[in-house]
Design an enzyme around this catalytic site. Structure first.
Site, mmCIF file in Angstrom:
data_model
loop_
_atom_site.group_PDB
_atom_site.id
_atom_site.type_symbol
_atom_site.label_atom_id
_atom_site.label_comp_id
_atom_site.label_asym_id
_atom_site.label_seq_id
_atom_site.Cartn_x
_atom_site.Cartn_y
_atom_site.Cartn_z
ATOM 1 N N GLU A 1 -33.645 -11.989 -14.420
ATOM 2 C CA GLU A 1 -32.980 -11.260 -13.254
ATOM 3 C C GLU A 1 -34.086 -10.421 -12.625
ATOM 4 O O GLU A 1 -33.841 -9.342 -12.369
ATOM 5 C CB GLU A 1 -31.739 -10.734 -13.758
ATOM 6 C CG GLU A 1 -30.774 -11.712 -14.267
ATOM 7 C CD GLU A 1 -29.506 -11.232 -14.337
ATOM 8 O OE1 GLU A 1 -29.205 -10.086 -14.385
ATOM 9 O OE2 GLU A 1 -28.389 -11.947 -14.673
ATOM 10 N N GLU B 1 -29.102 -18.721 -18.629
ATOM 11 C CA GLU B 1 -28.102 -17.714 -18.868
ATOM 12 C C GLU B 1 -26.673 -18.046 -18.213
ATOM 13 O O GLU B 1 -26.398 -18.254 -17.057
ATOM 14 C CB GLU B 1 -28.494 -16.424 -18.573
ATOM 15 C CG GLU B 1 -27.716 -15.307 -19.336
ATOM 16 C CD GLU B 1 -27.956 -13.950 -18.952
ATOM 17 O OE1 GLU B 1 -29.326 -13.638 -19.007
ATOM 18 O OE2 GLU B 1 -26.982 -13.186 -18.662
#
Length: 522
Positions: free
Chosen positions: A257, A360
């Site tokens: 991220e 994810e």
């Protein structure tokens, strides 16, 4: 009290069922789940040898089916259903890498709180031939929020040569649950070859501008300088240390991220341009020199950043030569309602030589529904919807977040608890629950081994009637696998047309999924 799974609603009067251990279906706070313990857990009936005139159907439904197997014979006439599915196995798209989940500190810590037999039974659910036969795994590089503390592999400030680098903490049962040993155990027992990829959340704090790993810090300096070189070396030393421990990685992601998180847990923030330059000047050259067989994925963040990030990173030839794929996260309740799946196809069309991988996903991350919701069937349906549509838009695989969590959805030092397909009652030490997410993942992972190719599937219906959600594959052993979702409030009759062989007539319940497997006979 537990109850046995009812027979699959997909079967007709001409079907036959194969025996397996049935689900101990129990009512919980938000629906039903399958209860297991060290000595009993439901199993998936084996596919076995199929006659060319038959199809095996594995069904999951809100009413109680959990990958329940039945056999349907091809029929000469279709059932008149409004929806129908056709396929062309000669038209193929991406080759699948596989499906799996993340082996986190939290998972290792929770497993350690279970009895030895319960630990093995949980791992069998994912990695054995009787389980989902996972083929992909994600491993954090040092700590993440699903750790019980913040740590790194080199706490000696400004040690740019990383002379004090050590992964000893990954064998510390108290700190990490002995995560390295769990990875080794899983590799040793896995029925399929497991392709592992690693992702960093944050560097040692001394490498950041703010001397902190929370609040979305950035690396000190600029790409190519001693800090960025040290951070790239950190990846290399991690891969070397794990290799020396018998653990090889297929890939790394350049950063978990990188566009940032809430700031409450660890992260390292990059712009697309900064990631491009870090890969081009630091990470790419370092891994090419030290670990040339380890692939690199860019992004590892939400689909909403595509195709912009890909245009920036992969549009630069010097960066793109080091990048093999693009990692994407789901965060379904927001993203899937915005229907951003097409951005994967846009990215694939622009950069067809780079794969797309789901890296994810989890449920239970939103503040108003945070953590486990034991028995919530809808969470399985969102998994199925997300996996299917990612694949239909060129994803080569899909990776769940934590393989197991406790009843509170942790441990997590930042209180960022979420849900998981398997929830362990760590207080009891023996009991765990397999939720609908587990079975929806199984509709894909169990039946679509690495090397399978997505095939052309057309799902059709009359005007004003929604077609079934469907995707399909040709497996290396010559099977056709179709996965069909019914997220509607009503049941449906639909049929699959098999050229030259007739029809597979399906009659399915509301809120159900089916994996249909049959031999590819030319």
């Amino acid at each position: 009290t537990g109850s046995s799974t009812p027979q699959s609603s997909s079967s007709s009067s001409s079907s036959s069922s194969s025996s397996s251990s049935s689900c101990d279906l129990v009512s919980l706070d938000h629906g039903t789940a399958c209860r297991c313990n060290a000595t009993y857990c439901d199993t998936i009936a084996p596919l076995g040898q199929l006659a060319d005139t038959d199809a095996a159907v594995y069904s999951t439904s809100e009413s109680g089916d959990r990958l329940t197997r039945s056999t349907l014979a091809f029929e000469e006439a279709n059932n008149g259903g409004w929806q129908h599915i056709s396929f062309d196995a000669s038209t193929t798209y991406q080759t699948m890498k596989g499906f799996g989940g993340a082996i986190t500190d939290a998972a290792a810590i929770d497993l350690n709180l279970m009895t030895a037999d319960a630990q093995q039974t949980i791992l069998d659910q994912y990695y054995s031939k009787d389980g989902l036969q996972y083929s992909v795994g994600r491993v954090p590089i040092a700590s993440c929020d699903f750790s019980t503390s913040v740590y790194s592999y080199d706490e000696v400030a400004y040690d740019y040569e990383l002379e004090h680098f050590s992964i000893d903490v990954d064998s510390d049962v108290e700190t990490t649950g002995g995560r390295l040993q769990l990875v080794q155990r899983i590799l040793a027992m896995s029925d399929r070859t497991l392709s592992l990829f690693a992702s960093p959340w944050a560097p040692p704090a001394w490498m950041t501008e703010t001397n902190s790993t929370t609040g979305n810090p950035k690396l000190s300096g600029v790409a190519g300088d001693e800090t960025h070189q040290a951070w790239a070396l950190y990846f290399s030393k991690f891969l070397t240390a794990y290799k020396e421990a018998g653990v090889d990685f297929w890939a790394v992601t350049a950063q978990n991220e990188p566009a940032g998180n809430t700031g409450a847990w660890q992260d390292l923030k990059f712009s697309a341009e900064e990631q491009r330059d870090f890969i081009k000047l630091d990470l790419g050259p370092r891994l090419e020199a030290d670990h040339p067989n380890v692939q690199i994925m860019m992004l590892d963040d939400q689909r909403s950043h595509l195709p912009t990030w890909a245009n920036t990173v992969l549009g630069d030839e010097e960066a793109a030569k080091y990048v093999d794929g693009v990692g994407v996260h789901w965060y379904a309740a927001v993203e899937d309602k915005r229907n951003l799946f097409g951005r994967l196809t846009e990215t694939h069309d622009a950069f067809p030589d780079h794969f797309i991988m789901g890296t994810e996903a989890c449920e239970g991350y939103l503040p108003w529904s945070q953590g486990p919701r034991l028995g919530d069937y809808t969470r399985g349906e969102t998994y199925g919807h997300d996996i299917l549509n990612d694949i239909e838009n060129w994803a080569v695989g899909w990776t769940d977040w934590n393989i197991v969590l406790d009843m509170k959805g942790g441990p997590n030092w930042a209180s960022n608890v979420v849900d998981a397909p398997i929830i362990a009652d760590t207080d009891a030490g023996d009991t765990f629950y397999k939720q609908s997410m587990y079975y929806y993942l199984g509709h894909f992972s169990k039946f679509v081994p690495p090397g399978s190719k997505r095939i052309k599937v057309e799902s059709q219906a009359p005007t004003l009637v929604a077609p079934m959600e469907a995707t399909g594959f040709l497996t290396p052993d010559g099977s056709i696998v179709l996965v069909v979702l019914n997220r509607d409030l009503a049941g449906h009759k639909y049929y699959v047309e098999v050229p030259g062989r007739g029809f597979i007539n399906m009659d399915v319940e509301a809120h159900s999924a089916a994996t249909i497997v049959f031999n590819d006979v030319q």
